[in-house]
Write a protein that holds these residues in place. Structure first.
Motif, PDB file in Angstrom:
ATOM      1  N   GLN A   1       0.827  -1.201   0.000  1.00 54.54           N
ATOM      2  CA  GLN A   1       0.000   0.000   0.000  1.00 54.54           C
ATOM      3  C   GLN A   1       0.866   1.257   0.000  1.00 54.54           C
ATOM      4  O   GLN A   1       0.552   2.244  -0.688  1.00 54.54           O
ATOM      5  CB  GLN A   1      -0.936   0.002   1.203  1.00 54.54           C
ATOM      6  CG  GLN A   1      -2.020   1.067   1.118  1.00 54.54           C
ATOM      7  CD  GLN A   1      -3.154   0.807   2.063  1.00 54.54           C
ATOM      8  OE1 GLN A   1      -2.989   0.956   3.271  1.00 54.54           O
ATOM      9  NE2 GLN A   1      -4.320   0.443   1.538  1.00 54.54           N
ATOM     10  N   ALA A   2       1.948   1.233   0.742  1.00 53.32           N
ATOM     11  CA  ALA A   2       2.867   2.374   0.744  1.00 53.32           C
ATOM     12  C   ALA A   2       3.447   2.599  -0.648  1.00 53.32           C
ATOM     13  O   ALA A   2       3.582   3.746  -1.110  1.00 53.32           O
ATOM     14  CB  ALA A   2       3.983   2.147   1.758  1.00 53.32           C
ATOM     15  N   ASN A   3       3.787   1.515  -1.344  1.00 51.42           N
ATOM     16  CA  ASN A   3       4.292   1.642  -2.710  1.00 51.42           C
ATOM     17  C   ASN A   3       3.247   2.268  -3.628  1.00 51.42           C
ATOM     18  O   ASN A   3       3.556   3.114  -4.467  1.00 51.42           O
ATOM     19  CB  ASN A   3       4.697   0.269  -3.251  1.00 51.42           C
ATOM     20  CG  ASN A   3       6.022  -0.204  -2.695  1.00 51.42           C
ATOM     21  OD1 ASN A   3       6.875   0.605  -2.349  1.00 51.42           O
ATOM     22  ND2 ASN A   3       6.189  -1.508  -2.587  1.00 51.42           N
TER      23      ASN A   3
ATOM     24  N   LEU B   1       3.481   6.049  -5.532  1.00 52.55           N
ATOM     25  CA  LEU B   1       3.291   6.198  -6.976  1.00 52.55           C
ATOM     26  C   LEU B   1       2.255   7.280  -7.289  1.00 52.55           C
ATOM     27  O   LEU B   1       2.433   8.092  -8.207  1.00 52.55           O
ATOM     28  CB  LEU B   1       2.860   4.865  -7.593  1.00 52.55           C
ATOM     29  CG  LEU B   1       3.956   3.824  -7.844  1.00 52.55           C
ATOM     30  CD1 LEU B   1       3.348   2.503  -8.266  1.00 52.55           C
ATOM     31  CD2 LEU B   1       4.928   4.306  -8.899  1.00 52.55           C
ATOM     32  N   LEU B   2       1.169   7.302  -6.534  1.00 57.06           N
ATOM     33  CA  LEU B   2       0.116   8.284  -6.773  1.00 57.06           C
ATOM     34  C   LEU B   2       0.592   9.706  -6.447  1.00 57.06           C
ATOM     35  O   LEU B   2       0.334  10.652  -7.205  1.00 57.06           O
ATOM     36  CB  LEU B   2      -1.122   7.937  -5.944  1.00 57.06           C
ATOM     37  CG  LEU B   2      -1.824   6.615  -6.303  1.00 57.06           C
ATOM     38  CD1 LEU B   2      -3.015   6.378  -5.377  1.00 57.06           C
ATOM     39  CD2 LEU B   2      -2.285   6.637  -7.754  1.00 57.06           C
TER      40      LEU B   2
ATOM     41  N   LEU C   1       4.736  15.087 -10.659  1.00 57.27           N
ATOM     42  CA  LEU C   1       5.315  15.079 -11.998  1.00 57.27           C
ATOM     43  C   LEU C   1       4.312  15.564 -13.044  1.00 57.27           C
ATOM     44  O   LEU C   1       4.694  16.216 -14.026  1.00 57.27           O
ATOM     45  CB  LEU C   1       5.802  13.672 -12.349  1.00 57.27           C
ATOM     46  CG  LEU C   1       7.009  13.172 -11.544  1.00 57.27           C
ATOM     47  CD1 LEU C   1       7.335  11.737 -11.911  1.00 57.27           C
ATOM     48  CD2 LEU C   1       8.209  14.075 -11.763  1.00 57.27           C
ATOM     49  N   GLY C   2       3.036  15.260 -12.830  1.00 56.23           N
ATOM     50  CA  GLY C   2       2.016  15.738 -13.753  1.00 56.23           C
ATOM     51  C   GLY C   2       1.954  17.257 -13.768  1.00 56.23           C
ATOM     52  O   GLY C   2       1.854  17.886 -14.837  1.00 56.23           O
TER      53      GLY C   2
ATOM     54  N   LEU D   1       1.222   5.913 -16.526  1.00 56.77           N
ATOM     55  CA  LEU D   1       1.605   4.557 -16.124  1.00 56.77           C
ATOM     56  C   LEU D   1       1.702   4.438 -14.606  1.00 56.77           C
ATOM     57  O   LEU D   1       1.301   3.432 -14.011  1.00 56.77           O
ATOM     58  CB  LEU D   1       2.941   4.187 -16.767  1.00 56.77           C
ATOM     59  CG  LEU D   1       2.927   4.049 -18.298  1.00 56.77           C
ATOM     60  CD1 LEU D   1       4.350   3.907 -18.833  1.00 56.77           C
ATOM     61  CD2 LEU D   1       2.085   2.844 -18.714  1.00 56.77           C
ATOM     62  N   MET D   2       2.236   5.483 -13.964  1.00 52.80           N
ATOM     63  CA  MET D   2       2.359   5.471 -12.512  1.00 52.80           C
ATOM     64  C   MET D   2       0.987   5.472 -11.847  1.00 52.80           C
ATOM     65  O   MET D   2       0.762   4.772 -10.849  1.00 52.80           O
ATOM     66  CB  MET D   2       3.171   6.676 -12.047  1.00 52.80           C
ATOM     67  CG  MET D   2       4.642   6.602 -12.437  1.00 52.80           C
ATOM     68  SD  MET D   2       5.512   8.165 -12.196  1.00 52.80           S
ATOM     69  CE  MET D   2       5.486   8.281 -10.419  1.00 52.80           C
TER      70      MET D   2
END
Length: 358
Positions: free
Chosen positions: A122-124, A128-129, A135-136, A225-226
């Motif tokens: 869940q941390a991973n 990512l989110l 980055l977006g 993708l992320m």
């Protein structure tokens, strides 16, 4: 000082508490089944070796990529490096979670610390989110006002990154990906591989055409993708934390299959959940025909659960219809009857042979 002398023979599956979420006793025959012949662990030592190999590759390359990214003023390279940092963190987290999950169950942690792996997954997903949001934003900003980007540096660095990430992905693929923990770290690295491919294409476009916005467009592809990988990880780990039935297992269908067995009159208080990745568990209260062999029914049901659904960790409390040692057991009633249910706080639908509502 008196010591604790637990004789497991004394327990003999006669405990009155079905263990699981909301476990509770009804005063009948509590049978814990399928606990002796199945393993709840992953090949931790083998997995650690592959994860450590991938970690070494990622850390070495990431350090060089940060330097080149700032020199080339490439957001795509910097975003790749930031993603590789989360790759490294996800692998470290996975290794720590493996160590915790391997500890034996003791004290108040009756399942051990197996869900440490789900916390890691869940941390991973969350990282990512969060990273994709940052980055977006940066990519959209650079689409509006694109900086000068050194295409040759971006292209060469991205090509090297593709090679490094293919090697790291291969190492990760050798680990036990049936673990959501390992899968979370694998998705980080796999997404990074896609990101480098997009960055290489962007570097080539900038080098050949001078179209600087290609760098930001590549970053947006990486963000997409992320987001996809992050949402999947958060969703799958969230299902386990919320005690949902494993994906692909319909509790109503399982109950209908169980109640179709000879001598079974009713099934209620059915719970199906996952202890951790690919370790489903089930508990239920079974009512059998008066005079029926409840032990034979229990054994048959446990065999069917293991063979047809892969549920080897099952706890079935079996009673005869009409047994009423403490006045608490359910009597079979017809629709519309006002006879009290088996307990004041019902735990899910009641399943009986023949057509019925779920």
């Amino acid at each position: 000082m008196a010591g604790h002398e637990h004789s497991h023979d004394d327990h003999a599956h006669d405990d009155k508490h079905a263990h699981g979420p909301g476990g509770h006793g009804h005063g009948g025959h509590g049978h814990g089944g399928g606990h002796g012949g199945h393993s709840h662990g992953v090949a931790a030592d083998a997995d650690r070796r592959w994860l450590l190999s991938a970690l070494a590759l990622i850390v070495v390359f990431m350090a060089g990529e940060v330097v080149v990214g700032f020199a080339a003023e490439s957001l795509a390279l910097i975003s790749d490096a930031a993603h590789m940092l989360t790759d490294a963190a996800s692998i470290v987290l996975a290794l720590v979670a493996m160590r915790l999950a391997a500890r034996p169950a003791r004290g108040g942690y009756t399942y051990g610390l197996k869900r440490a792996e789900i916390l890691s997954a869940q941390a991973n997903g969350v990282t990512l989110l969060v990273l994709s949001a940052w980055l977006g934003y940066e990519a959209v900003t650079r689409l509006i006002e694109p900086p000068e980007v050194t295409g040759s540096l971006v292209l060469v660095t991205a090509l090297i990154g593709i090679v490094v990430n293919i090697a790291a992905t291969w190492c990760m693929s050798k680990a036990n990906r049936s673990s959501l923990n390992v899968e979370g770290a694998f998705q980080h690295v796999l997404t990074d591989l896609y990101a480098f491919i997009a960055t290489a294409v962007a570097g080539l476009v900038v080098l050949v055409t001078g179209f600087a916005r290609a760098d930001a467009i590549a970053s947006l592809i990486v963000v997409a993708l992320m987001l996809k990988a992050g949402i999947a990880l958060v969703r799958d780990s969230g299902r386990i934390f919320l005690e949902a039935a494993p994906a692909g297992i319909d509790p109503d269908a399982v109950a209908d299959r169980m109640v179709a067995e000879p001598l079974v009159e009713e099934i209620h208080d059915l719970h199906i959940w996952e202890i951790t990745s690919n370790q489903p568990a089930l508990s239920a209260h079974i009512l059998v025909t008066p005079g029926g062999d409840c032990h034979a029914v229990r054994r048959q049901l446990q065999r069917r659960l293991a063979d047809e659904y892969g549920i080897t960790h099952s706890t079935l409390q079996v009673d005869h219809v009409g047994e009423d040692e403490a006045g608490a057991l359910l009597q079979i009633v017809t629709p519309g009857d006002t006879t009290p249910e088996h307990c004041a706080d019902a735990h899910g639908p009641v399943h009986r042979a023949g057509p019925h509502d779920h």
